[in-house]
Design a protein around this motif. Structure first.
Motif, PDB file in Angstrom:
ATOM      1  N   ILE A  78     -13.493  -1.321 -54.480  1.00 32.75           N
ATOM      2  CA  ILE A  78     -14.428  -2.369 -54.895  1.00 32.75           C
ATOM      3  C   ILE A  78     -14.333  -3.528 -53.914  1.00 32.75           C
ATOM      4  N   ALA A  79     -15.493  -4.034 -53.487  1.00 32.18           N
ATOM      5  CA  ALA A  79     -15.493  -5.248 -52.674  1.00 32.18           C
ATOM      6  C   ALA A  79     -15.972  -6.389 -53.547  1.00 32.18           C
ATOM      7  N   GLU A  80     -15.238  -7.489 -53.534  1.00 32.78           N
ATOM      8  CA  GLU A  80     -15.682  -8.637 -54.323  1.00 32.78           C
ATOM      9  C   GLU A  80     -16.061  -9.790 -53.413  1.00 32.78           C
ATOM     10  N   GLY A  81     -16.742 -10.773 -53.981  1.00 34.01           N
ATOM     11  CA  GLY A  81     -17.150 -11.928 -53.185  1.00 34.01           C
ATOM     12  C   GLY A  81     -18.352 -11.641 -52.298  1.00 34.01           C
ATOM     13  N   VAL A  82     -19.183 -10.684 -52.705  1.00 35.48           N
ATOM     14  CA  VAL A  82     -20.375 -10.368 -51.927  1.00 35.48           C
ATOM     15  C   VAL A  82     -21.430 -11.456 -52.170  1.00 35.48           C
ATOM     16  N   GLU A  83     -21.742 -12.183 -51.117  1.00 35.92           N
ATOM     17  CA  GLU A  83     -22.650 -13.328 -51.262  1.00 35.92           C
ATOM     18  C   GLU A  83     -23.954 -13.168 -50.500  1.00 35.92           C
ATOM     19  N   THR A  84     -23.983 -12.277 -49.518  1.00 36.09           N
ATOM     20  CA  THR A  84     -25.191 -12.156 -48.698  1.00 36.09           C
ATOM     21  C   THR A  84     -25.671 -10.707 -48.595  1.00 36.09           C
ATOM     22  N   GLU A  85     -26.958 -10.569 -48.319  1.00 34.33           N
ATOM     23  CA  GLU A  85     -27.558  -9.244 -48.113  1.00 34.33           C
ATOM     24  C   GLU A  85     -26.876  -8.524 -46.957  1.00 34.33           C
ATOM     25  N   LYS A  86     -26.525  -9.322 -45.962  1.00 35.70           N
ATOM     26  CA  LYS A  86     -25.902  -8.752 -44.775  1.00 35.70           C
ATOM     27  C   LYS A  86     -24.572  -8.080 -45.121  1.00 35.70           C
ATOM     28  N   GLN A  87     -23.808  -8.756 -45.968  1.00 36.74           N
ATOM     29  CA  GLN A  87     -22.533  -8.179 -46.401  1.00 36.74           C
ATOM     30  C   GLN A  87     -22.767  -6.902 -47.211  1.00 36.74           C
ATOM     31  N   LEU A  88     -23.768  -6.962 -48.088  1.00 39.31           N
ATOM     32  CA  LEU A  88     -24.056  -5.807 -48.937  1.00 39.31           C
ATOM     33  C   LEU A  88     -24.465  -4.598 -48.099  1.00 39.31           C
ATOM     34  N   THR A  89     -25.295  -4.851 -47.106  1.00 39.04           N
ATOM     35  CA  THR A  89     -25.746  -3.778 -46.214  1.00 39.04           C
ATOM     36  C   THR A  89     -24.550  -3.148 -45.494  1.00 39.04           C
ATOM     37  N   PHE A  90     -23.668  -4.020 -45.045  1.00 37.67           N
ATOM     38  CA  PHE A  90     -22.466  -3.536 -44.354  1.00 37.67           C
ATOM     39  C   PHE A  90     -21.627  -2.653 -45.278  1.00 37.67           C
ATOM     40  N   MET A 103     -24.291   2.555 -54.363  1.00 34.39           N
ATOM     41  CA  MET A 103     -25.390   3.451 -54.035  1.00 34.39           C
ATOM     42  C   MET A 103     -26.517   3.428 -55.081  1.00 34.39           C
ATOM     43  N   THR A 104     -26.151   3.575 -56.358  1.00 34.72           N
ATOM     44  CA  THR A 104     -27.180   3.651 -57.398  1.00 34.72           C
ATOM     45  C   THR A 104     -27.631   2.258 -57.861  1.00 34.72           C
ATOM     46  N   GLU A 105     -26.865   1.228 -57.537  1.00 35.31           N
ATOM     47  CA  GLU A 105     -27.137  -0.153 -57.945  1.00 35.31           C
ATOM     48  C   GLU A 105     -27.086  -0.346 -59.456  1.00 35.31           C
ATOM     49  N   LYS A 106     -26.445   0.591 -60.111  1.00 36.57           N
ATOM     50  CA  LYS A 106     -26.305   0.507 -61.557  1.00 36.57           C
ATOM     51  C   LYS A 106     -25.087  -0.339 -61.929  1.00 36.57           C
ATOM     52  N   MET A 107     -25.212  -1.151 -62.996  1.00 36.55           N
ATOM     53  CA  MET A 107     -24.044  -1.921 -63.440  1.00 36.55           C
ATOM     54  C   MET A 107     -23.092  -0.961 -64.141  1.00 36.55           C
ATOM     55  N   ILE A 108     -21.866  -0.887 -63.652  1.00 34.95           N
ATOM     56  CA  ILE A 108     -20.933   0.056 -64.252  1.00 34.95           C
ATOM     57  C   ILE A 108     -19.724  -0.625 -64.868  1.00 34.95           C
ATOM     58  N   GLY A 109     -19.577  -1.898 -64.570  1.00 37.79           N
ATOM     59  CA  GLY A 109     -18.433  -2.598 -65.128  1.00 37.79           C
ATOM     60  C   GLY A 109     -18.635  -4.095 -65.128  1.00 37.79           C
ATOM     61  N   VAL A 110     -17.697  -4.790 -65.754  1.00 42.72           N
ATOM     62  CA  VAL A 110     -17.685  -6.262 -65.731  1.00 42.72           C
ATOM     63  C   VAL A 110     -16.247  -6.731 -65.558  1.00 42.72           C
ATOM     64  N   GLU A 111     -16.071  -7.746 -64.714  1.00 36.33           N
ATOM     65  CA  GLU A 111     -14.735  -8.355 -64.647  1.00 36.33           C
ATOM     66  C   GLU A 111     -14.688  -9.516 -65.624  1.00 36.33           C
ATOM     67  N   VAL A 112     -13.613  -9.562 -66.382  1.00 34.65           N
ATOM     68  CA  VAL A 112     -13.434 -10.591 -67.397  1.00 34.65           C
ATOM     69  C   VAL A 112     -12.703 -11.781 -66.771  1.00 34.65           C
ATOM     70  N   LEU A 113     -13.337 -12.951 -66.819  1.00 34.93           N
ATOM     71  CA  LEU A 113     -12.753 -14.144 -66.191  1.00 34.93           C
ATOM     72  C   LEU A 113     -12.689 -15.273 -67.209  1.00 34.93           C
ATOM     73  N   ARG A 163     -22.564  -1.048 -47.920  1.00 34.45           N
ATOM     74  CA  ARG A 163     -23.284   0.183 -48.245  1.00 34.45           C
ATOM     75  C   ARG A 163     -23.118   1.177 -47.099  1.00 34.45           C
ATOM     76  N   LYS A 164     -23.294   0.662 -45.899  1.00 28.19           N
ATOM     77  CA  LYS A 164     -23.173   1.511 -44.709  1.00 28.19           C
ATOM     78  C   LYS A 164     -21.792   2.151 -44.615  1.00 28.19           C
ATOM     79  N   HIS A 165     -20.786   1.398 -45.011  1.00 28.21           N
ATOM     80  CA  HIS A 165     -19.425   1.932 -44.921  1.00 28.21           C
ATOM     81  C   HIS A 165     -18.961   2.583 -46.214  1.00 28.21           C
ATOM     82  N   GLN A 166     -19.908   2.797 -47.120  1.00 29.42           N
ATOM     83  CA  GLN A 166     -19.664   3.552 -48.340  1.00 29.42           C
ATOM     84  C   GLN A 166     -18.535   3.000 -49.211  1.00 29.42           C
ATOM     85  N   CYS A 167     -18.567   1.702 -49.379  1.00 27.22           N
ATOM     86  CA  CYS A 167     -17.682   1.068 -50.353  1.00 27.22           C
ATOM     87  C   CYS A 167     -18.235   1.442 -51.734  1.00 27.22           C
ATOM     88  N   ASP A 168     -17.383   1.866 -52.661  1.00 30.21           N
ATOM     89  CA  ASP A 168     -17.886   2.416 -53.925  1.00 30.21           C
ATOM     90  C   ASP A 168     -18.599   1.404 -54.814  1.00 30.21           C
TER      91      ASP A 168
END
Ligand code: C2E
Ligand code: CA
Ligand code: CA
Ligand code: CA
Length: 279
Positions: free
Chosen positions: A234-246, A50-60, A248-253
């Motif tokens: 958390i949803a990972e592997g977000v590659e497209t705007e379309k996925q992000l919109t989806f 929602m806020t588009e703020k960076m709140i974390g990082v995954e360590v790889l 957001r709409k379904h309130q994934c944190d």
């Protein structure tokens, strides 16, 4: 036909030999990777949807070998697990990431949570809780900034032992997430029995969600499931705007993926961190 069968056999034997050699090459080199400083940590940003703020990082983890080049974790983590090398490597990841997070805080960046991948093998260690405690204590990082991602696995069949450990970690104030949710074989029972704060929906659900209605429905259902259980999703592997919109709409944190930021070295990630005073 007989001759052909024999050729086929030779072909497979050859392939098998090649694979074995590759494996041995990785294994023998992996033994020295740590001391030779060939391992490096990359950090991939995670955002509040929602806020588009960076709140974390995954360590790889990344392995740069002088002759073999960059060897992706999927090629060497399984070998590290089988050989037990994951224990020293995993501890190094934990300590290095805690130190890095603390260093960012000391330099005045807005704190972000560091999420570390733990192998099932690390959970079989008696001293995992003590190791985590020590990594926090030595680095000076407060536990609330450490997140541990765990995957469901057969190795967790000694569930009572694992659950006791997870409870200790949570009591310390560390946050726990189930990784690759939906791909294991008993996701739901783990979710109910393990004292986790939330779940990470596997890449594959996000990827398929725009291809078919049923996949989209599945993704939405998992988000709802998490929310109904009061979990952070958390949803990972977000590659497209379309996925992000989806999402957001379904309130994934939270969201994470190439669209928003690739895994990168600490020096690059820093450029995206905010200074505390900026807010
Ligand atoms: P994972 O924990 O599921 O990590 C997510 C993987 O997805 C990472 O691959 C990441 O680079 C990749 N990814 C991120 N965003 C996207 C995207 O938008 N699209 C696609 N297609 N992929 C994306 P990576 O870095 O190659 O790591 C692979 C796996 O290796 C990880 O899967 C994790 O299971 C393991 N791994 C990595 N680092 C460590 C570590 O320090 N310790 C342990 N035990 N395992 C690790
Ligand atoms: Ca992960
Ligand atoms: Ca994952
Ligand atoms: Ca995975």
């Amino acid at each position: 036909a007989k001759a052909q069968g024999r050729n086929t056999y030779c072909f497979y034997e050859h392939q098998w030999e090649k694979q074995l050699k590759e494996r041995q090459l990785i294994e023998s080199n992996l033994r020295h990777a740590l001391e030779r400083k060939q391992l490096q940590l990359y950090y991939q940003p995670q955002f509040d949807t929602m806020t588009e703020k960076m709140i974390g990082v995954e360590v790889l983890i990344r392995w740069f070998h002088p002759e073999l080049g960059m060897i992706p974790p999927n090629h060497f983590i399984p070998i590290a697990e089988e050989t037990g090398l994951i224990l020293p490597i995993g501890e190094w990841v934990l300590r290095t990431a805690c130190r890095q997070a603390k260093e960012w805080q000391e330099r005045g960046f807005d704190p972000v949570r560091v999420a570390i991948n733990l192998s099932p093998r690390q959970f079989q260690q008696q001293n995992l809780v003590a190791t985590v405690e020590s990594a926090l204590y030595t680095s000076g990082l407060e536990p609330q900034w450490l997140e541990l991602e765990i995957t469901e696995s057969l190795a967790m069949k000694d569930a009572e032992f694992t659950i006791a450990m997870l409870k200790d970690l949570r009591a310390m104030g560390v946050s726990l997430m189930i990784d690759d949710f939906g791909t294991g074989y008993s996701s739901l029972s783990y979710l109910m029995r393990f004292p986790v704060e939330g779940l990470k929906i596997d890449n594959s659900f996000v990827r398929d969600s725009i291809e078919s209605n049923s996949s989209a429905l599945l993704l939405a259902s998992v988000i709802t499931l998490g929310r109904n259980l009061n979990m952070r999703v958390i949803a990972e592997g977000v590659e497209t705007e379309k996925q992000l919109t989806f999402l957001r709409k379904h309130q994934c944190d939270q969201v994470q993926g190439y669209l928003l930021g690739r895994p990168m070295p600490a020096a690059d990630l820093e450029k995206q961190l905010n200074k505390v005073s900026d807010d």
